[in-house]
Design an enzyme around this catalytic site. Structure first.
Site, short mmCIF file in Angstrom:
data_model
loop_
_atom_site.label_atom_id
_atom_site.label_comp_id
_atom_site.label_asym_id
_atom_site.label_seq_id
_atom_site.Cartn_x
_atom_site.Cartn_y
_atom_site.Cartn_z
N ALA A 1 96.98 51.99 32.88
CA ALA A 1 97.65 52.18 31.58
C ALA A 1 99.17 52.08 31.74
O ALA A 1 99.92 52.73 31.02
CB ALA A 1 97.24 53.53 30.98
N LYS B 1 113.48 45.55 30.56
CA LYS B 1 112.61 45.19 29.43
C LYS B 1 112.67 46.17 28.26
O LYS B 1 112.49 45.77 27.11
CB LYS B 1 111.16 45.06 29.91
CG LYS B 1 110.90 43.80 30.72
CD LYS B 1 109.43 43.70 31.09
CE LYS B 1 109.06 42.28 31.47
NZ LYS B 1 107.62 42.08 31.56
N TYR C 1 98.79 39.46 41.43
CA TYR C 1 98.73 38.08 41.91
C TYR C 1 99.20 37.91 43.36
O TYR C 1 99.28 36.78 43.85
CB TYR C 1 99.45 37.12 40.96
CG TYR C 1 100.90 37.44 40.72
CD1 TYR C 1 101.88 36.90 41.54
CD2 TYR C 1 101.28 38.28 39.70
CE1 TYR C 1 103.21 37.20 41.34
CE2 TYR C 1 102.60 38.58 39.47
CZ TYR C 1 103.57 38.04 40.29
OH TYR C 1 104.87 38.36 40.07
N ARG D 1 109.66 34.83 40.91
CA ARG D 1 109.14 33.46 41.04
C ARG D 1 109.55 32.60 39.84
O ARG D 1 109.29 31.40 39.82
CB ARG D 1 107.62 33.46 41.15
CG ARG D 1 107.11 33.49 42.55
CD ARG D 1 107.19 34.86 43.14
NE ARG D 1 106.80 34.88 44.54
CZ ARG D 1 106.77 35.98 45.26
NH1 ARG D 1 107.12 37.14 44.73
NH2 ARG D 1 106.42 35.93 46.52
N GLY E 1 95.65 36.73 38.72
CA GLY E 1 96.82 37.14 37.94
C GLY E 1 97.93 36.10 37.84
O GLY E 1 98.87 36.27 37.05
N THR F 1 113.29 41.09 33.47
CA THR F 1 112.33 41.76 34.32
C THR F 1 112.87 43.15 34.65
O THR F 1 113.89 43.57 34.09
CB THR F 1 111.99 40.90 35.56
OG1 THR F 1 110.94 41.52 36.27
CG2 THR F 1 113.19 40.69 36.48
N1 LIG Z 1 100.30 38.65 36.41
C1 LIG Z 1 101.36 39.08 35.75
O1 LIG Z 1 102.05 38.33 35.06
C2 LIG Z 1 101.69 40.55 35.82
C3 LIG Z 1 102.41 41.18 34.78
C4 LIG Z 1 102.68 42.56 34.88
C5 LIG Z 1 102.25 43.27 36.01
N2 LIG Z 1 101.56 42.61 36.99
C6 LIG Z 1 101.08 43.35 38.18
O2 LIG Z 1 100.29 44.45 37.75
C7 LIG Z 1 100.43 45.54 38.65
C8 LIG Z 1 100.82 46.79 37.86
O3 LIG Z 1 102.12 46.59 37.30
P1 LIG Z 1 102.71 47.54 36.16
O4 LIG Z 1 104.07 47.02 35.84
O5 LIG Z 1 101.74 47.74 35.07
O6 LIG Z 1 102.88 48.92 36.97
P2 LIG Z 1 103.06 50.40 36.39
O7 LIG Z 1 103.58 50.38 35.01
O8 LIG Z 1 103.79 51.14 37.46
O9 LIG Z 1 101.54 50.96 36.34
C9 LIG Z 1 100.82 51.17 37.52
C10 LIG Z 1 99.37 51.49 37.17
O10 LIG Z 1 98.64 51.61 38.40
C11 LIG Z 1 97.99 52.88 38.43
N3 LIG Z 1 97.89 53.38 39.81
C12 LIG Z 1 98.87 53.49 40.72
N4 LIG Z 1 98.38 54.02 41.86
C13 LIG Z 1 97.06 54.25 41.65
C14 LIG Z 1 96.00 54.77 42.45
N5 LIG Z 1 96.22 55.18 43.70
N6 LIG Z 1 94.76 54.83 41.92
C15 LIG Z 1 94.54 54.42 40.66
N7 LIG Z 1 95.48 53.91 39.84
C16 LIG Z 1 96.74 53.83 40.35
C17 LIG Z 1 98.84 53.77 37.59
O11 LIG Z 1 98.12 54.91 37.21
P3 LIG Z 1 98.90 56.31 36.86
O12 LIG Z 1 99.32 56.21 35.43
O13 LIG Z 1 97.87 57.34 37.08
O14 LIG Z 1 100.05 56.41 37.82
C18 LIG Z 1 99.17 52.81 36.42
O15 LIG Z 1 98.08 52.70 35.53
C19 LIG Z 1 101.44 45.10 39.70
O16 LIG Z 1 100.76 44.60 40.81
C20 LIG Z 1 102.19 43.95 39.01
O17 LIG Z 1 102.70 43.00 39.92
C21 LIG Z 1 101.27 41.29 36.91
#
Ligand SMILES: NC(=O)c1ccc[n+]([C@@H]2O[C@H](COP(=O)([O-])OP(=O)(O)OC[C@H]3O[C@@H](n4cnc5c(N)ncnc54)[C@H](OP(=O)(O)O)[C@@H]3O)[C@@H](O)[C@H]2O)c1
Length: 280
Positions: A135, A71, A225, A21, A246, A67
């Protein structure tokens, strides 16, 4: 406005990148402020990242956002890494300096904090325990910026405890890594709850978390978001908690980039929010 006779350029490098976006967001500001310039999606393969970053200066780009999957790799390419990006272990924004050297920043934590402050101007990180769920990459920015803003206790829960413990070891300070099954009870005296997991995102199940014990005075935020109102936020809102979605994090992380690239202060307006919302 500065640079009236220049065509300003910036972009986002990703692989894939067309889902981003960021072009809608940044190009809104070019139009809104009547500035000649363009923000481009740049589809760059991982093996081409170094060459692409080095091409920014000769092409006349002020810089680029990064992205997935760039990163972390960029840390080893740019000439200097800002202290925050170094601690976060990831670069979200690269700036081309006048001598063509490259410096990497991470503005994700800034985006998170300022999205909250826009909605809740009197918010403070140090009013009580903060419960953070997840995390992963997003959690790093959230936890780092909360600690920097003075949070005194961050209760970090992750399905895989080892990942939460690794974050605690790395960042230290107010972070406690706690067992997943204790997350419901830990809400009892929380001042704030943040979901940083992918749970609740479109195509994923809702976050498995009971809000029964959460005080209604607590602020509930989700960095997911799509959708804007996750099941977690909908439930929190219904029971009387204030909520922050978000999208603001995404919008606000772009402001320091404009300052660094173009020396221009930009605002996150309701019109911009609606424009980006319409693409979700
Ligand atoms: N608003 C923004 O600007 C912004 C910025 C960054 C990210 N985000 C959003 O945040 C979300 C996460 O992104 P990320 O980059 O941090 O992803 P990531 O690094 O892949 O981390 C995913 C997280 O979700 C947990 N998870 C996955 N499946 C799960 C389940 N079934 N039950 C419980 N926990 C679970 C994982 O736990 P485990 O370690 O146990 O796998 C880990 O803590 C996405 O939706 C992304 O679009 C938004």
């Amino acid at each position: 406005m500065s640079h009236p006779d220049r065509f300003l350029l910036a972009g986002v490098m990703g692989w894939p990148v067309m889902h981003s976006r960021s072009p809608v967001l940044h190009n809104y500001w070019f139009e809104h402020y009547g500035i000649a310039g363009r923000y481009l999606p740049l589809a760059i393969k991982p093996e081409g990242l170094a060459a692409a970053l080095r091409a920014l200066a000769p092409l006349g780009f002020a810089g680029t956002n990064l992205t997935i999957p760039h990163k972390e790799q960029a840390l080893g390419i740019v000439d200097e890494v800002d202290a925050t990006a170094k601690r976060m272990g990831a670069i979200s924004c690269v700036v081309v300096r006048p001598d063509a050297s490259l410096i990497g920043y991470n503005n994700d934590g800034y985006g998170f904090i300022h999205s909250i402050l826009q909605e809740v101007p009197d918010w403070r990180a140090d009013t009580g325990p903060v419960v953070v769920i997840g995390a992963g990459g997003g959690a790093r920015a959230v936890v780092y910026s909360l600690a920097e803003r003075g949070a005194r206790e961050i209760r970090l829960f992750n399905r895989t405890l080892a990942r939460a413990e690794a974050l605690r070891k790395e960042f230290g300070g107010p972070i406690k890594a706690l067992p997943w099954e204790d997350r419901h009870a830990a809400l009892a005296d929380a001042a704030m709850l943040v979901n940083t997991t992918s749970q609740g995102m479109v195509g994923y199940p809702p976050l498995d978390l009971s809000l029964d014990r959460l005080p209604t005075s607590a602020l509930v935020t989700d960095i997911v978001y799509i959708p804007l109102e996750t099941a977690l936020l909908a439930e929190a809102r219904k029971r009387g908690n204030r909520t922050v979605d978000g999208l603001g994090m995404l919008l606000h992380q772009a402001r320091p980039a404009w300052k660094a690239w173009f020396d221009i202060d930009v605002d996150v307006t309701p019109e911009l929010r609606r424009l980006v919302e319409a693409t979700l």
